[in-house]
Motif scaffolding. Structure first.
Motif, PDB file in Angstrom:
ATOM      1  N   THR A 270     -73.040  33.662 -35.797  1.00  0.00           N
ATOM      2  CA  THR A 270     -73.661  32.901 -36.876  1.00  0.00           C
ATOM      3  C   THR A 270     -74.524  33.832 -37.725  1.00  0.00           C
ATOM      4  OG1 THR A 270     -75.681  32.415 -35.637  1.00  0.00           O
ATOM      5  CG2 THR A 270     -73.797  30.934 -35.306  1.00  0.00           C
ATOM      6  N   THR A 271     -75.002  33.302 -38.843  1.00  0.00           N
ATOM      7  CA  THR A 271     -75.899  34.111 -39.678  1.00  0.00           C
ATOM      8  C   THR A 271     -77.191  34.425 -38.936  1.00  0.00           C
ATOM      9  OG1 THR A 271     -76.665  32.053 -40.721  1.00  0.00           O
ATOM     10  CG2 THR A 271     -74.981  33.320 -41.887  1.00  0.00           C
ATOM     11  N   LEU A 272     -77.666  33.511 -38.086  1.00  0.00           N
ATOM     12  CA  LEU A 272     -78.869  33.790 -37.301  1.00  0.00           C
ATOM     13  C   LEU A 272     -78.626  34.956 -36.342  1.00  0.00           C
ATOM     14  CD1 LEU A 272     -81.665  33.307 -36.145  1.00  0.00           C
ATOM     15  CD2 LEU A 272     -80.725  31.410 -34.775  1.00  0.00           C
ATOM     16  N   GLN A 273     -77.510  34.957 -35.667  1.00  0.00           N
ATOM     17  CA  GLN A 273     -77.200  36.053 -34.747  1.00  0.00           C
ATOM     18  C   GLN A 273     -77.052  37.377 -35.493  1.00  0.00           C
ATOM     19  OE1 GLN A 273     -73.849  33.862 -33.197  1.00  0.00           O
ATOM     20  NE2 GLN A 273     -74.730  33.815 -31.134  1.00  0.00           N
ATOM     21  N   ARG A 274     -76.454  37.335 -36.671  1.00  0.00           N
ATOM     22  CA  ARG A 274     -76.300  38.557 -37.460  1.00  0.00           C
ATOM     23  C   ARG A 274     -77.661  39.097 -37.914  1.00  0.00           C
ATOM     24  NH1 ARG A 274     -71.720  40.369 -35.610  1.00  0.00           N
ATOM     25  NH2 ARG A 274     -69.816  39.655 -36.642  1.00  0.00           N
ATOM     26  N   VAL A 275     -78.548  38.204 -38.292  1.00  0.00           N
ATOM     27  CA  VAL A 275     -79.890  38.636 -38.695  1.00  0.00           C
ATOM     28  C   VAL A 275     -80.581  39.352 -37.529  1.00  0.00           C
ATOM     29  CG1 VAL A 275     -82.213  37.757 -39.147  1.00  0.00           C
ATOM     30  CG2 VAL A 275     -80.311  36.998 -40.558  1.00  0.00           C
ATOM     31  N   ILE A 276     -80.478  38.780 -36.341  1.00  0.00           N
ATOM     32  CA  ILE A 276     -81.121  39.381 -35.174  1.00  0.00           C
ATOM     33  C   ILE A 276     -80.530  40.754 -34.876  1.00  0.00           C
ATOM     34  CG2 ILE A 276     -81.446  39.145 -32.673  1.00  0.00           C
ATOM     35  CD1 ILE A 276     -81.567  36.070 -33.182  1.00  0.00           C
ATOM     36  N   GLN A 277     -79.215  40.883 -35.002  1.00  0.00           N
ATOM     37  CA  GLN A 277     -78.585  42.186 -34.771  1.00  0.00           C
ATOM     38  C   GLN A 277     -79.091  43.234 -35.764  1.00  0.00           C
ATOM     39  OE1 GLN A 277     -74.492  40.650 -34.952  1.00  0.00           O
ATOM     40  NE2 GLN A 277     -74.178  41.400 -32.863  1.00  0.00           N
ATOM     41  N   ILE A 278     -79.215  42.861 -37.017  1.00  0.00           N
ATOM     42  CA  ILE A 278     -79.701  43.791 -38.041  1.00  0.00           C
ATOM     43  C   ILE A 278     -81.155  44.173 -37.762  1.00  0.00           C
ATOM     44  CG2 ILE A 278     -80.280  44.007 -40.497  1.00  0.00           C
ATOM     45  CD1 ILE A 278     -77.786  42.241 -41.057  1.00  0.00           C
TER      46      ILE A 278
END
Length: 280
Positions: A227-235
């Motif tokens: 999800t976009t939330l998971q992608r934000v956390i990865q970044i």
């Protein structure tokens, strides 16, 4: 004009564990679980940390991308008050070392886990499987967690993990990776449901080799999606790694990933937008 969301998505995708590596890791810890069952050790195996929340990033070691670290809980069918941390830790380690295949991959005992090193799994990238022995938390402690306001379903998953200090001293440490994962899922759910059919179709098309011949899009598990939330956390985690790689060579100041994940999830919970750039 460049699309920031596409750029951020591509950046996070490059940091993420590949579906092939993910499948390999799951097969390894499930195989270990079956082996321990055969040895008479009744335990539940389940992922914790970034593998559980879908926010894995490839580690940086001295500025160089290293093997993936995957944490898996090995929760014995015991209760804290009825066993001892040294027994829980050693019974798992002894069983692992009895099998030559596992023994050859077993690293020296870590303070909280047993690590199996799998080298060059995919494109010269390796995998470290950290197996964390644990026991279920006592009922009295779980009642106390509920009194503190933690939902019963989450509190009931509380465990204690083992920590070795010094030469031969073992202690209990409270933990709750299952409850934490459920809490994160509750926030991530609305991001997951957004265009989920299209996401699953795209994943199935790009990773057809992971599925049986008769499989369909409906067979794609949610844990493969991001999800976009998971992608934000990865970044944010990679930003953290780069910043502290340059400014703090000791590694003592670098915030734990769970702090970044928790803060990002709390912010996302009240965000009206689900766009990646807005969340970031």
């Amino acid at each position: 004009m460049r699309n920031k969301n596409i750029d951020f998505e591509e950046l996070a995708r490059e940091l993420d564990i590949s579906p092939t590596m993910h499948k390999y890791a799951v097969e390894r810890y499930r195989g270990l679980s079956d082996y321990l069952q055969e040895k008479g050790i009744n335990a539940k195996f389940y992922p914790q940390g970034s593998f559980r929340t879908g926010t894995v990033v490839r580690p940086l070691v001295n500025g160089v991308e290293s093997d993936y670290d995957i944490d898996v809980v090995c929760e014995l069918d015991t209760v804290k008050s009825e066993t001892a941390p040294q027994y829980v830790k050693q019974v798992v380690g002894a069983a692992i070392s009895e099998d030559k295949t596992y023994r050859d991959k077993l690293l020296p005992e870590d303070s909280r886990c047993w690590t199996l090193q799998y080298a060059d799994v995919v494109d010269t990238i390796g995998l470290k499987l950290d197996v964390v022995p644990s026991s279920h938390e006592d009922a009295e402690r779980i009642r106390h967690l509920i009194e503190l306001g933690i939902e019963q379903e989450q509190a009931s998953q509380a465990i204690v993990i083992t920590e070795k200090r010094g030469t031969n001293s073992y202690f209990w440490l409270p933990s709750n990776p299952g409850g934490y994962g459920d809490w994160f899922d509750g926030i991530n759910d609305r991001f997951l449901k957004e265009n989920i059919a299209e996401k699953k179709a795209a994943f199935f098309r790009e990773n057809r080799h992971l599925f049986a011949a008769m499989a369909s899009v409906e067979d794609v598990p949610d844990y493969y999606l991001r999800t976009t939330l998971q992608r934000v956390i990865q970044i944010l985690k990679r930003h953290r790694d780069l910043f502290y790689e340059r400014s703090d060579k000791t590694g003592k100041l670098k915030p734990a990933s769970v702090i970044i994940t928790t803060l990002a999830a709390q912010i996302a919970r009240s965000s009206p937008s689900t766009r990646l750039d807005d969340l970031l």
